[in-house]
Enzyme design. Structure first.
Site, short mmCIF file in Angstrom:
data_model
loop_
_atom_site.label_atom_id
_atom_site.label_comp_id
_atom_site.label_asym_id
_atom_site.label_seq_id
_atom_site.Cartn_x
_atom_site.Cartn_y
_atom_site.Cartn_z
CB CYS A 28 -0.94 -0.02 1.20
SG CYS A 28 -2.09 -1.42 1.15
CB THR A 29 4.00 2.13 1.77
OG1 THR A 29 3.36 1.99 3.05
CG2 THR A 29 4.98 3.28 1.81
#
Length: 150
Positions: A39-40
């Site tokens: 997600c980062t």
């Protein structure tokens, strides 16, 4: 197909409704959890390409079931320049059919299926990417938007 309207709390401190973006292109990317590796990467890639999306009159919104508090920490940590939306009640996730069964290390559970939706200025869906692989994904979305505008 028309994208369903929704309203969610936003890190802008106001609620965001999709109908507020009529007249602009919109990228909605649904992701499992703030500050996790995939997600980062995905969020940082959209953040790096944000100026190019904005030149094409396109807004970006990340949506997960995390709280605004978690979203705010995530935005501050990575200097994210677009808003994240909180769907803690999972209503929009279900409406867009991105909430479903997932498998990890042999166990099944309900969670967010990483999905991106590109929407045109009249709220019509241009393209949906399901089960997204994060590497180079933001770039692919940008290229799709460029080709669509030709």
């Amino acid at each position: 197909m028309k994208a369903s309207n929704f309203t969610l709390p936003s890190t802008s401190q106001n609620n965001y409704s999709l109908k507020n973006s009529i007249g602009k292109y919109v990228v909605l990317y649904f992701y499992p959890k703030d500050d996790t590796p995939g997600c980062t990467i995905e969020t940082n890639d959209f953040n790096k390409l944000l100026p190019k999306f904005r030149k094409l009159d396109c807004e970006i919104y990340g949506i997960s079931k995390d709280s605004l508090k978690t979203h705010d920490k995530f935005r501050a940590k990575y200097k994210i320049k677009f808003n994240l939306l909180a769907d803690e009640e999972i209503k929009v996730l279900k409406k867009y059919k991105v909430w479903g069964k997932k498998k990890f290390l042999g166990r099944e559970f309900m969670g967010i299926i990483r999905t991106t939706i590109l929407i045109d200025k009249k709220r019509r869906i241009i393209k949906i990417w399901g089960n997204v692989k994060v590497k180079e994904h933001a770039k692919e979305v940008l290229e799709t938007l460029k080709n669509y505008q030709k």
